[in-house]
Design a protein around this motif. Structure first.
Motif, PDB file in Angstrom:
ATOM      1  N   MET A   1      -5.353 -12.068 -42.034  1.00 63.19           N
ATOM      2  CA  MET A   1      -4.549 -11.081 -41.341  1.00 63.19           C
ATOM      3  C   MET A   1      -3.481 -11.822 -40.537  1.00 63.19           C
ATOM      4  N   ALA A   2      -2.231 -11.398 -40.699  1.00 65.99           N
ATOM      5  CA  ALA A   2      -1.123 -12.029 -39.985  1.00 65.99           C
ATOM      6  C   ALA A   2      -1.182 -11.669 -38.507  1.00 65.99           C
ATOM      7  N   GLN A   3      -0.838 -12.615 -37.675  1.00 65.69           N
ATOM      8  CA  GLN A   3      -0.820 -12.412 -36.227  1.00 65.69           C
ATOM      9  C   GLN A   3       0.615 -12.157 -35.777  1.00 65.69           C
ATOM     10  N   THR A   4       0.777 -11.410 -34.693  1.00 66.64           N
ATOM     11  CA  THR A   4       2.090 -11.171 -34.107  1.00 66.64           C
ATOM     12  C   THR A   4       1.985 -11.282 -32.598  1.00 66.64           C
ATOM     13  N   MET A   5       3.091 -11.579 -31.962  1.00 64.90           N
ATOM     14  CA  MET A   5       3.137 -11.732 -30.516  1.00 64.90           C
ATOM     15  C   MET A   5       3.566 -10.412 -29.888  1.00 64.90           C
ATOM     16  N   VAL A   6       2.881  -9.995 -28.820  1.00 64.49           N
ATOM     17  CA  VAL A   6       3.234  -8.794 -28.073  1.00 64.49           C
ATOM     18  C   VAL A   6       3.486  -9.227 -26.637  1.00 64.49           C
ATOM     19  N   ASN A   7       4.635  -8.887 -26.089  1.00 67.93           N
ATOM     20  CA  ASN A   7       4.986  -9.248 -24.713  1.00 67.93           C
ATOM     21  C   ASN A   7       5.264  -7.991 -23.903  1.00 67.93           C
ATOM     22  N   PHE A   8       4.787  -7.961 -22.674  1.00 66.58           N
ATOM     23  CA  PHE A   8       5.129  -6.881 -21.757  1.00 66.58           C
ATOM     24  C   PHE A   8       4.995  -7.389 -20.337  1.00 66.58           C
ATOM     25  N   ARG A   9       5.608  -6.674 -19.420  1.00 68.26           N
ATOM     26  CA  ARG A   9       5.593  -7.075 -18.014  1.00 68.26           C
ATOM     27  C   ARG A   9       4.451  -6.394 -17.276  1.00 68.26           C
ATOM     28  N   MET A  10       3.896  -7.134 -16.292  1.00 68.80           N
ATOM     29  CA  MET A  10       2.783  -6.624 -15.500  1.00 68.80           C
ATOM     30  C   MET A  10       2.896  -7.249 -14.117  1.00 68.80           C
ATOM     31  N   ASP A  11       2.481  -6.518 -13.102  1.00 71.59           N
ATOM     32  CA  ASP A  11       2.439  -7.041 -11.749  1.00 71.59           C
ATOM     33  C   ASP A  11       1.603  -8.327 -11.728  1.00 71.59           C
ATOM     34  N   GLU A  12       2.093  -9.338 -11.040  1.00 76.59           N
ATOM     35  CA  GLU A  12       1.431 -10.639 -11.022  1.00 76.59           C
ATOM     36  C   GLU A  12       0.001 -10.574 -10.473  1.00 76.59           C
ATOM     37  N   ASP A  13      -0.195  -9.826  -9.377  1.00 75.82           N
ATOM     38  CA  ASP A  13      -1.539  -9.704  -8.804  1.00 75.82           C
ATOM     39  C   ASP A  13      -2.484  -8.971  -9.755  1.00 75.82           C
ATOM     40  N   LEU A  14      -1.974  -7.929 -10.418  1.00 76.40           N
ATOM     41  CA  LEU A  14      -2.778  -7.200 -11.392  1.00 76.40           C
ATOM     42  C   LEU A  14      -3.215  -8.127 -12.521  1.00 76.40           C
ATOM     43  N   LYS A  15      -2.290  -8.949 -13.000  1.00 72.68           N
ATOM     44  CA  LYS A  15      -2.602  -9.895 -14.069  1.00 72.68           C
ATOM     45  C   LYS A  15      -3.693 -10.868 -13.633  1.00 72.68           C
ATOM     46  N   LYS A  16      -3.562 -11.422 -12.438  1.00 75.38           N
ATOM     47  CA  LYS A  16      -4.570 -12.358 -11.940  1.00 75.38           C
ATOM     48  C   LYS A  16      -5.929 -11.693 -11.820  1.00 75.38           C
ATOM     49  N   ASN A  17      -5.942 -10.462 -11.289  1.00 78.90           N
ATOM     50  CA  ASN A  17      -7.202  -9.733 -11.156  1.00 78.90           C
ATOM     51  C   ASN A  17      -7.828  -9.453 -12.520  1.00 78.90           C
ATOM     52  N   MET A  18      -6.990  -9.051 -13.476  1.00 85.55           N
ATOM     53  CA  MET A  18      -7.518  -8.764 -14.813  1.00 85.55           C
ATOM     54  C   MET A  18      -8.040 -10.034 -15.471  1.00 85.55           C
ATOM     55  N   GLU A  19      -7.322 -11.135 -15.317  1.00 87.85           N
ATOM     56  CA  GLU A  19      -7.791 -12.399 -15.880  1.00 87.85           C
ATOM     57  C   GLU A  19      -9.165 -12.763 -15.322  1.00 87.85           C
ATOM     58  N   GLN A  20      -9.351 -12.555 -14.031  1.00 90.46           N
ATOM     59  CA  GLN A  20     -10.627 -12.891 -13.409  1.00 90.46           C
ATOM     60  C   GLN A  20     -11.747 -11.999 -13.930  1.00 90.46           C
ATOM     61  N   VAL A  21     -11.473 -10.700 -14.025  1.00 88.78           N
ATOM     62  CA  VAL A  21     -12.487  -9.768 -14.532  1.00 88.78           C
ATOM     63  C   VAL A  21     -12.835 -10.106 -15.977  1.00 88.78           C
TER      64      VAL A  21
END
Length: 87
Positions: A1-21
């Motif tokens: 299966m071919a892979q593709t890149m998806v980019n979008f913007r997110m609040d920096e604190d939200l990203k850090k919190n999600m990464e931790q979870v």
């Protein structure tokens, strides 16, 4: 299966919190988003309820911030009440 890149913007604190979870669950953010995307594609729906909780409305958040500021400044008038016990 071919892979593709998806980019979008997110609040920096939200990203850090999600990464931790995600890390706490043993997942990467990529894996978490892939699970989400596969569920959306398979079920043709958002896999959780999306609603507007009035608690998080802008006006309520402003009110709560004002109350907290008053408490921190020692100027808030906090009403006491009796605790009602229910059997």
């Amino acid at each position: 299966m071919a892979q593709t890149m998806v980019n979008f913007r997110m609040d920096e604190d939200l990203k850090k919190n999600m990464e931790q979870v995600c890390a706490d669950m043993g997942l990467s953010m990529t894996t978490a988003f892939t699970i989400f995307a596969k569920t959306v594609a398979r079920e043709r729906r958002i896999p959780f309820e999306v609603s507007a909780d009035p608690f998080y409305s802008e006006s309520n958040i402003r009110h709560l911030e004002k109350v907290v500021s008053g408490i921190e400044a020692g100027t808030a008038k906090i009403a006491e009440h009796d605790i009602i016990e229910v059997d």
